[in-house]
Design a protein around this motif. Structure first.
Motif, PDB file in Angstrom:
ATOM      1  N   ASN A  63      -4.928  -5.111   5.215  1.00  0.00           N
ATOM      2  CA  ASN A  63      -5.924  -4.166   4.700  1.00  0.00           C
ATOM      3  C   ASN A  63      -5.410  -2.740   4.592  1.00  0.00           C
ATOM      4  OD1 ASN A  63      -7.897  -6.147   4.404  1.00  0.00           O
ATOM      5  ND2 ASN A  63      -8.578  -5.927   6.513  1.00  0.00           N
ATOM      6  N   THR A  65      -4.188   0.429   2.891  1.00  0.00           N
ATOM      7  CA  THR A  65      -4.424   0.850   1.506  1.00  0.00           C
ATOM      8  C   THR A  65      -3.511   1.965   1.020  1.00  0.00           C
ATOM      9  OG1 THR A  65      -6.153   2.350   2.262  1.00  0.00           O
ATOM     10  CG2 THR A  65      -6.841   0.154   1.552  1.00  0.00           C
ATOM     11  N   SER A  66      -2.680   2.543   1.886  1.00  0.00           N
ATOM     12  CA  SER A  66      -1.758   3.580   1.404  1.00  0.00           C
ATOM     13  C   SER A  66      -0.324   3.168   1.726  1.00  0.00           C
ATOM     14  CB  SER A  66      -2.069   4.938   2.034  1.00  0.00           C
ATOM     15  OG  SER A  66      -1.538   5.031   3.332  1.00  0.00           O
ATOM     16  N   GLN A  67       0.584   3.509   0.837  1.00  0.00           N
ATOM     17  CA  GLN A  67       1.975   3.118   1.030  1.00  0.00           C
ATOM     18  C   GLN A  67       2.581   3.826   2.235  1.00  0.00           C
ATOM     19  OE1 GLN A  67       4.445   3.168  -2.440  1.00  0.00           O
ATOM     20  NE2 GLN A  67       6.008   1.939  -1.424  1.00  0.00           N
ATOM     21  N   TYR A  70       1.544   1.859   5.139  1.00  0.00           N
ATOM     22  CA  TYR A  70       2.259   0.585   5.082  1.00  0.00           C
ATOM     23  C   TYR A  70       3.663   0.749   5.658  1.00  0.00           C
ATOM     24  CZ  TYR A  70       4.288  -3.652   3.026  1.00  0.00           C
ATOM     25  OH  TYR A  70       4.927  -4.846   2.833  1.00  0.00           O
ATOM     26  N   TRP A 133       3.841  -4.609  -0.512  1.00  0.00           N
ATOM     27  CA  TRP A 133       2.998  -3.471  -0.866  1.00  0.00           C
ATOM     28  C   TRP A 133       2.667  -3.517  -2.342  1.00  0.00           C
ATOM     29  CZ3 TRP A 133      -0.431  -0.158   0.304  1.00  0.00           C
ATOM     30  CH2 TRP A 133      -0.730   0.871  -0.581  1.00  0.00           C
ATOM     31  N   HIS A 135      -0.227  -1.344  -4.815  1.00  0.00           N
ATOM     32  CA  HIS A 135      -1.296  -0.352  -4.846  1.00  0.00           C
ATOM     33  C   HIS A 135      -2.612  -1.059  -5.140  1.00  0.00           C
ATOM     34  CE1 HIS A 135      -3.797   3.036  -6.018  1.00  0.00           C
ATOM     35  NE2 HIS A 135      -2.930   3.799  -5.368  1.00  0.00           N
ATOM     36  N   PRO A 136      -3.669  -0.755  -4.357  1.00  0.00           N
ATOM     37  CA  PRO A 136      -4.948  -1.446  -4.567  1.00  0.00           C
ATOM     38  C   PRO A 136      -5.514  -1.263  -5.966  1.00  0.00           C
ATOM     39  CG  PRO A 136      -4.975  -0.275  -2.475  1.00  0.00           C
ATOM     40  CD  PRO A 136      -3.713   0.116  -3.189  1.00  0.00           C
ATOM     41  N   SER A 139      -4.557  -4.039  -8.500  1.00  0.00           N
ATOM     42  CA  SER A 139      -4.882  -5.425  -8.174  1.00  0.00           C
ATOM     43  C   SER A 139      -5.580  -6.164  -9.299  1.00  0.00           C
ATOM     44  CB  SER A 139      -5.737  -5.483  -6.910  1.00  0.00           C
ATOM     45  OG  SER A 139      -6.960  -4.815  -7.125  1.00  0.00           O
TER      46      SER A 139
END
Length: 143
Positions: A63, A65-67, A70, A133, A135-136, A139
């Motif tokens: 879950n 959401t930012s690199q 991550y 990774w 980016h949401p 998707s």
């Protein structure tokens, strides 16, 4: 000549003792089985709790959401210990840790989460997955 009539009704003492012995052995076997069943049920409950804890940790990684998060949270190395160790469960206290390995693509990571309890080498659950990774916002591009 006198003939005595033999009484053939009822049980003899020997027959009653044999029946009592067989019934007692059956009851002991059932009691032993019930004890083993209870112990196995407790172990299954503990394994189930450990599996839920491992899945929950993997879900937190999935879950992200930012690199930047991550790259920070999934830095190669380990084992990393959970800050909340020991985690209290219904039947046991658990220790959760994980390792991260970089794959050929720098955005691709292999994550292995292990939850342990007890002292036996089999008192653990390990889950492994690979994360990449993305980016949401991207998707829905493949849809």
């Amino acid at each position: 000549m006198l003939y005595l009539k033999k009484n053939t009704q009822g049980f003899t003492l020997i027959e009653a003792l044999i029946a009592l012995t067989v019934t007692s052995l059956g009851a002991l076997a059932l009691a032993s089985f019930q004890t083993e069943l209870t112990q196995t049920s407790g172990l299954n409950k503990t394994r189930s709790e450990a599996l839920v804890l491992a899945e929950a940790k993997l879900a937190t990684f999935k879950n992200i959401t930012s690199q930047a998060d991550y790259n920070t949270d999934l830095n190669e190395g380990g084992p990393y210990d959970d800050l909340n160790n020991p985690l209290t469960g219904t039947n046991a206290n658990f220790n959760r840790h994980w390792t991260v390995k970089d794959k050929t693509d720098p955005n691709r990571k292999q994550v292995e989460v292990t939850v342990e309890w007890g002292t036996l080498p089999t008192d653990k659950v390990t889950l492994m997955t690979e994360l990449t990774w993305t980016h949401p916002g991207n998707s829905n591009l493949g849809a």
